[in-house]
Design a protein around this motif. Sequence first.
Motif, PDB file in Angstrom:
ATOM      1  N   ASP A 153       0.841  -1.186   0.000  1.00 46.48           N
ATOM      2  CA  ASP A 153       0.000   0.000   0.000  1.00 46.48           C
ATOM      3  C   ASP A 153       0.884   1.248   0.000  1.00 46.48           C
ATOM      4  O   ASP A 153       1.833   1.345   0.794  1.00 46.48           O
ATOM      5  N   THR A 154       0.607   2.198  -0.885  1.00 41.47           N
ATOM      6  CA  THR A 154       1.495   3.361  -1.032  1.00 41.47           C
ATOM      7  C   THR A 154       1.545   4.215   0.234  1.00 41.47           C
ATOM      8  O   THR A 154       2.618   4.703   0.603  1.00 41.47           O
ATOM      9  N   LEU A 155       0.428   4.395   0.905  1.00 42.77           N
ATOM     10  CA  LEU A 155       0.422   5.194   2.127  1.00 42.77           C
ATOM     11  C   LEU A 155       1.210   4.492   3.236  1.00 42.77           C
ATOM     12  O   LEU A 155       1.946   5.135   3.983  1.00 42.77           O
ATOM     13  N   THR A 156       1.088   3.185   3.312  1.00 45.15           N
ATOM     14  CA  THR A 156       1.848   2.418   4.310  1.00 45.15           C
ATOM     15  C   THR A 156       3.337   2.504   4.019  1.00 45.15           C
ATOM     16  O   THR A 156       4.145   2.673   4.936  1.00 45.15           O
ATOM     17  N   ILE A 157       3.713   2.433   2.763  1.00 44.24           N
ATOM     18  CA  ILE A 157       5.126   2.557   2.380  1.00 44.24           C
ATOM     19  C   ILE A 157       5.652   3.935   2.750  1.00 44.24           C
ATOM     20  O   ILE A 157       6.769   4.078   3.249  1.00 44.24           O
ATOM     21  N   ARG A 158       4.847   4.957   2.529  1.00 45.81           N
ATOM     22  CA  ARG A 158       5.261   6.321   2.874  1.00 45.81           C
ATOM     23  C   ARG A 158       5.500   6.441   4.379  1.00 45.81           C
ATOM     24  O   ARG A 158       6.489   7.034   4.815  1.00 45.81           O
ATOM     25  N   HIS A 159       4.625   5.845   5.188  1.00 49.07           N
ATOM     26  CA  HIS A 159       4.814   5.876   6.644  1.00 49.07           C
ATOM     27  C   HIS A 159       6.055   5.077   7.035  1.00 49.07           C
ATOM     28  O   HIS A 159       6.798   5.478   7.933  1.00 49.07           O
ATOM     29  N   TYR A 160       6.292   3.966   6.361  1.00 47.37           N
ATOM     30  CA  TYR A 160       7.491   3.160   6.633  1.00 47.37           C
ATOM     31  C   TYR A 160       8.748   3.984   6.358  1.00 47.37           C
ATOM     32  O   TYR A 160       9.685   3.998   7.157  1.00 47.37           O
ATOM     33  N   GLN A 161       8.769   4.689   5.244  1.00 45.05           N
ATOM     34  CA  GLN A 161       9.934   5.503   4.898  1.00 45.05           C
ATOM     35  C   GLN A 161      10.141   6.625   5.909  1.00 45.05           C
ATOM     36  O   GLN A 161      11.276   6.895   6.318  1.00 45.05           O
ATOM     37  N   GLN A 162       9.061   7.267   6.315  1.00 40.83           N
ATOM     38  CA  GLN A 162       9.177   8.334   7.306  1.00 40.83           C
ATOM     39  C   GLN A 162       9.682   7.799   8.638  1.00 40.83           C
ATOM     40  O   GLN A 162      10.544   8.414   9.280  1.00 40.83           O
ATOM     41  N   ASP A 203      13.476   6.676   8.311  1.00 39.33           N
ATOM     42  CA  ASP A 203      14.333   7.859   8.245  1.00 39.33           C
ATOM     43  C   ASP A 203      14.463   8.513   9.615  1.00 39.33           C
ATOM     44  O   ASP A 203      15.554   8.907  10.033  1.00 39.33           O
TER      45      ASP A 203
END
Length: 82
Positions: free
Chosen positions: A4-13, A16
């Motif tokens: 899921d793109t939103l889940t991936i974005r949270h993972y990256q945040q 980091d």
Amino acid sequence: MLQDTLTIRHYQQLTDALVELWNRGYRFDDLRMYVDGYLAALRHANVLEPYLIHRLEDEVTRYIYDPSNFENPNPASERDYY
């Protein structure tokens, strides 16, 4: 594996932020508390489905316990150039 793109974005945040906290001197207990707070906020805000938050938690936990993610690369010394 996250898809899921939103889940991936949270993972990256999250990852980091974990590396940044590690470089500022925080250690594993502090990182775990940060992750717990982040995930609690996601649950409270209903940003993601519960099963996606659970997958995110699994992936971030795996990331935290992989020591290679927090190693500082050794800069080449001057004598390596001569």
